[in-house]
Write a protein that holds these residues in place. Structure first.
Motif, PDB file in Angstrom:
ATOM      1  N   LYS A 168      -1.152   8.559   3.660  1.00 45.35           N
ATOM      2  CA  LYS A 168      -2.548   8.250   3.988  1.00 45.35           C
ATOM      3  C   LYS A 168      -3.084   9.259   5.001  1.00 45.35           C
ATOM      4  O   LYS A 168      -4.231   9.732   4.880  1.00 45.35           O
ATOM      5  N   LEU A 173      -2.459   1.634  -7.291  1.00 44.33           N
ATOM      6  CA  LEU A 173      -3.870   1.295  -7.454  1.00 44.33           C
ATOM      7  C   LEU A 173      -4.665   1.599  -6.187  1.00 44.33           C
ATOM      8  O   LEU A 173      -5.800   2.090  -6.253  1.00 44.33           O
ATOM      9  N   SER A 174      -4.082   1.317  -5.018  1.00 47.96           N
ATOM     10  CA  SER A 174      -4.791   1.634  -3.777  1.00 47.96           C
ATOM     11  C   SER A 174      -4.908   3.148  -3.593  1.00 47.96           C
ATOM     12  O   SER A 174      -5.916   3.643  -3.075  1.00 47.96           O
ATOM     13  N   TYR A 225      -5.260   5.271  -6.061  1.00 52.11           N
ATOM     14  CA  TYR A 225      -6.337   5.708  -6.948  1.00 52.11           C
ATOM     15  C   TYR A 225      -7.717   5.410  -6.365  1.00 52.11           C
ATOM     16  O   TYR A 225      -8.664   6.165  -6.584  1.00 52.11           O
ATOM     17  N   THR A 226      -7.839   4.326  -5.611  1.00 50.81           N
ATOM     18  CA  THR A 226      -9.120   4.033  -4.959  1.00 50.81           C
ATOM     19  C   THR A 226      -9.506   5.172  -4.021  1.00 50.81           C
ATOM     20  O   THR A 226     -10.655   5.629  -4.010  1.00 50.81           O
ATOM     21  N   SER A 227      -8.547   5.657  -3.241  1.00 52.05           N
ATOM     22  CA  SER A 227      -8.820   6.789  -2.350  1.00 52.05           C
ATOM     23  C   SER A 227      -9.224   8.024  -3.140  1.00 52.05           C
ATOM     24  O   SER A 227     -10.167   8.736  -2.766  1.00 52.05           O
ATOM     25  N   GLY A 242       0.839  -1.188   0.000  1.00 56.86           N
ATOM     26  CA  GLY A 242       0.000   0.000   0.000  1.00 56.86           C
ATOM     27  C   GLY A 242       0.875   1.240   0.000  1.00 56.86           C
ATOM     28  O   GLY A 242       2.095   1.149  -0.126  1.00 56.86           O
ATOM     29  N   TYR A 259       0.084   2.461 -14.857  1.00 60.46           N
ATOM     30  CA  TYR A 259      -0.560   3.085 -13.706  1.00 60.46           C
ATOM     31  C   TYR A 259       0.179   4.332 -13.234  1.00 60.46           C
ATOM     32  O   TYR A 259      -0.426   5.289 -12.768  1.00 60.46           O
ATOM     33  N   MET A 303     -10.631   8.226  -6.005  1.00 58.06           N
ATOM     34  CA  MET A 303     -11.967   8.108  -6.592  1.00 58.06           C
ATOM     35  C   MET A 303     -13.018   8.689  -5.653  1.00 58.06           C
ATOM     36  O   MET A 303     -14.021   9.258  -6.092  1.00 58.06           O
ATOM     37  N   HIS A 304     -12.785   8.567  -4.351  1.00 54.86           N
ATOM     38  CA  HIS A 304     -13.724   9.124  -3.387  1.00 54.86           C
ATOM     39  C   HIS A 304     -13.735  10.648  -3.432  1.00 54.86           C
ATOM     40  O   HIS A 304     -14.706  11.272  -2.983  1.00 54.86           O
TER      41      HIS A 304
END
Length: 199
Positions: A93, A131-132, A134-136, A87, A162, A138-139
């Motif tokens: 984070k 990728l992780s 990008y998930t954040s 991650g 990526y 997206m929110h």
């Protein structure tokens, strides 16, 4: 002129170097650029016990710490982070987690974003960390701009679709010349952002 914020976390200097390459490419592409580091959270004892970490802290002491103002200011944000267990680093984070105020008022919607990463092993989780990330994002409602295979140089630099991904050896040396991949990614982010903000 695109306003580009390059926000990074780097313990021993790898992602700081990537951020500097991105800054150079961003200026070449005509963007207004800010380079910012996220706040270090590790205890002083941990940093002092690692000579490379201690050296990087000293060398980057004058780099401003990233804030919500930098995020709000930017049209485009390029993130660069060390990989931690597949991650992205907890320091990064924590920075994202403090952007709730901007998120709540919709100030993160339609920001263009892209991410880069590094690890000490060729298969050390670089892609997974991006990728992780990008998930954040997206929110946020952000617009993710990956490099894809948009330039032939990406096939020769160890880059991936990526985001630029660095591998460093035990001495902190890059195992491949990824500066071209960083440059392509940065310039693509700026190019697409120009089209979006011109609408």
């Amino acid at each position: 002129m695109v306003k580009l914020a390059i926000i990074y976390y780097s313990a021993t200097g790898t992602n700081y170097q990537m951020a500097k390459w991105a800054e150079e490419a961003g200026k070449e592409a005509g963007a207004e650029v800010k380079v910012r580091k996220v706040q270090e959270l590790a205890p002083k004892e941990a940093m002092e016990s690692n000579p490379a970490w201690k050296k990087n802290v000293e060398e980057t002491k004058d780099v401003p710490v990233a804030s919500s103002d930098d995020v709000e200011w930017a049209d485009a944000i390029l993130f660069s982070t060390a990989t931690r267990f597949g991650g992205y680093a907890s320091q990064m984070k924590q920075f994202l987690d403090t952007q709730g105020g901007l998120w709540a008022k919709g100030a993160l919607v339609n920001k263009t974003v892209s991410a880069m990463s590094s690890a000490q092993n060729e298969h050390g989780g670089q892609e997974a960390s991006i990728l992780s990330f990008y998930t954040s994002l997206m929110h946020w409602g952000a617009i993710i701009i990956p490099p894809g295979y948009s330039d032939p140089v990406l096939f020769t630099t160890g880059g991936n679709p990526y985001g630029a991904s660095a591998t460093v050896d035990q001495d902190g040396n890059f195992t491949k010349d990824i500066q071209p991949a960083v440059s392509v990614q940065t310039k693509r982010l700026i190019e697409i952002t120009k089209k979006i903000i011109a609408k």
